[in-house]
Scaffold this active site. Structure first.
Site, PDB file in Angstrom:
ATOM      1  N   ASP A  47      42.789  49.173  85.466  1.00 27.15           N
ATOM      2  CA  ASP A  47      43.605  49.203  86.685  1.00 27.15           C
ATOM      3  C   ASP A  47      42.785  48.958  87.937  1.00 27.15           C
ATOM      4  O   ASP A  47      43.310  48.500  88.952  1.00 27.15           O
ATOM      5  CB  ASP A  47      44.319  50.559  86.799  1.00 27.15           C
ATOM      6  CG  ASP A  47      45.234  50.833  85.621  1.00 27.15           C
ATOM      7  OD1 ASP A  47      46.083  49.972  85.335  1.00 27.15           O
ATOM      8  OD2 ASP A  47      45.103  51.878  84.978  1.00 27.15           O
TER       9      ASP A  47
ATOM     10  N   HIS B 273      39.676  57.463  82.448  1.00 21.84           N
ATOM     11  CA  HIS B 273      40.859  57.150  81.653  1.00 21.84           C
ATOM     12  C   HIS B 273      41.161  58.325  80.744  1.00 21.84           C
ATOM     13  O   HIS B 273      40.251  59.026  80.292  1.00 21.84           O
ATOM     14  CB  HIS B 273      40.625  55.879  80.823  1.00 21.84           C
ATOM     15  CG  HIS B 273      41.878  55.300  80.240  1.00 21.84           C
ATOM     16  ND1 HIS B 273      42.403  55.742  79.051  1.00 21.84           N
ATOM     17  CD2 HIS B 273      42.712  54.324  80.683  1.00 21.84           C
ATOM     18  CE1 HIS B 273      43.508  55.057  78.785  1.00 21.84           C
ATOM     19  NE2 HIS B 273      43.716  54.201  79.750  1.00 21.84           N
TER      20      HIS B 273
END
Length: 427
Positions: free
Chosen positions: A362, A305
């Site tokens: 995600d 991330h």
């Protein structure tokens, strides 16, 4: 406030105050830098620049912390509801029982959209991407709700905020229904915010739609996990658009447009496609080897991330939600097994540990949404639906900030220096 930061530019010395927030790193206040020195800072992507002061959301990427007004995201996802989190972000505190009842009642009674908007959808092709429809419809709301576009009126700002949060599920469901050729389903005031959205999305007029409590809870949790995420690209876009005095509907439409980018809102679709490509747990070692090969273009999607350099705190909540949804729907999907085994291998592989490539939110959300029945084209729409609460809260905070100014980033110019015009016959 800490010590001053000392700068030396072209032999001259300057000092700038260091400001401290309640959490996070100190910041050097360089507002007077250009005026005093004639120099700018250079920060592509603004990753080392605090563009505003905010009380809404705090992220510590190194420690894997996400707080909404001080409350850890794990506690909110486990114990709260999306409407409670919306109240928290918009009004500063978790609601009392009476405040919660009043707030949900207000949102519920703003869920219908102007009837003429039904005709607006007819202007789109049937195969239009739902995000294209969302951008157009949300931007058009200012043409229908003139009584809530005066940004200098706190009452109008709050009405616009309620309308955006309330109508986004209706607009999103209508975009989906339009794309598959089914009739629009009107909101039902007897249902919850999330239950209402599920009914408008999957229900049909020919029969009664019964909301599955487990799916309703899972979707509500997904909305909570996506409600706000500090000054990301789409939120910064909303603030930048709002800094010019644009109406709130235009600002949120700008946020939706930014979110549409695959590097921002499309990551869960990319992660799901990757899991489908792997197809079976037996093929995981092959793909992990490819991910480690710097000459191979393959990349593991849903890992790592931009902010979190530790385990994404939202991912652990989402992992639990995956199991609950699959158990409820009796889903036996090899993609789910691939996800679980890929996660386990990556978390125990020194390559991924050293590079801090942990599964992010995600990685799981696409699997859940697919199992519930959403096509991949709706994934970013759902993200926008949830993030509207954060966008609206950030917009309100910006408008109320007495230090707010129109956004005007600077640049490092590398083009030609001054030159004279040459007529076309001499070029």
């Amino acid at each position: 406030m800490g010590d001053n930061a000392k700068f030396s530019i072209n032999g001259d010395n300057y000092e700038y105050p260091v400001l401290s927030g309640t959490e996070g790193p100190d910041v050097v206040d360089i507002r007077k830098l250009y005026g005093q020195t004639g120099a700018f800072t250079y920060d592509p992507g603004f990753t080392s620049t605090a563009s505003c002061e905010s009380e809404l959301t705090f992220i510590d990427g190194g420690e894997g912390v996400l707080l909404h007004r001080g409350y850890p995201i794990e506690q909110l996802a486990e114990n709260s509801s999306f409407m409670e989190v919306a109240h928290l972000l918009l009004r500063g505190e978790l609601p009392t029982a009476d405040e919660y009842s009043d707030f949900t009642n207000t949102i519920t009674r703003h869920t219908m959209v102007h009837e003429q908007l039904r005709g607006f959808y007819q202007g789109f092709r049937r195969d239009a991407h739902p995000m294209a429809i969302m951008c157009g419809v949300v931007g058009a709301l200012s043409a229908f709700y003139h009584d809530s576009t005066d940004i200098n009126d706190p009452a109008q700002r709050m009405i616009a905020s309620h309308r955006l949060v309330a109508k986004m599920p209706t607009i999103a469901a209508m975009a989906y229904k339009y794309s598959i050729g089914q009739p629009f389903v009107y909101p039902d005031n007897e249902l919850s915010y999330t239950g209402n959205f599920l009914r408008m999305t999957f229900g049909v007029p020919a029969e009664e739609y019964v909301v599955n409590p487990a799916i309703e809870k899972a979707m509500d949790r997904i909305f909570i996990l996506h409600a706000d995420h500090e000054q990301n690209a789409s939120t910064s876009t909303v603030r930048l658009a709002g800094s010019s005095g644009a109406n709130p509907f235009a600002c949120i439409a700008a946020g939706i447009a930014c979110l549409w980018g695959p590097a921002h809102g499309g990551a869960n679709e990319a992660a799901l496609n990757m899991l489908k490509e792997i197809g079976h747990p037996d093929r995981i070692p092959e793909y992990i080897a490819r991910a480690k090969d710097k000459d191979d273009p393959f990349r593991l999607m849903g890992f790592g991330h931009r902010v979190y350099k530790n385990y994404d705190p939202r991912a652990s909540v989402m992992q639990e939600t995956v199991r609950e949804v699959f158990d409820t729907l009796k889903v036996k999907d090899p993609v789910f097994e691939v996800a679980l085994q890929l996660e386990e291998m990556a978390l125990n592989d020194p390559y991924f540990i050293d590079k801090k490539l942990f599964p992010n939110v995600d990685f799981y959300s696409g699997i859940i949404l697919s199992a519930i029945g959403f096509p991949t084209s709706m994934f970013t729409v759902l993200f926008a639906l949830a993030r509207t609460v954060g966008w609206v809260a950030q917009w309100n905070e910006m408008i109320s900030d007495p230090g707010q100014r129109i956004g005007r980033p600077r640049q490092l110019y590398t083009g030609p220096t001054k030159r004279d015009y040459v007529s076309i016959d001499k070029r």
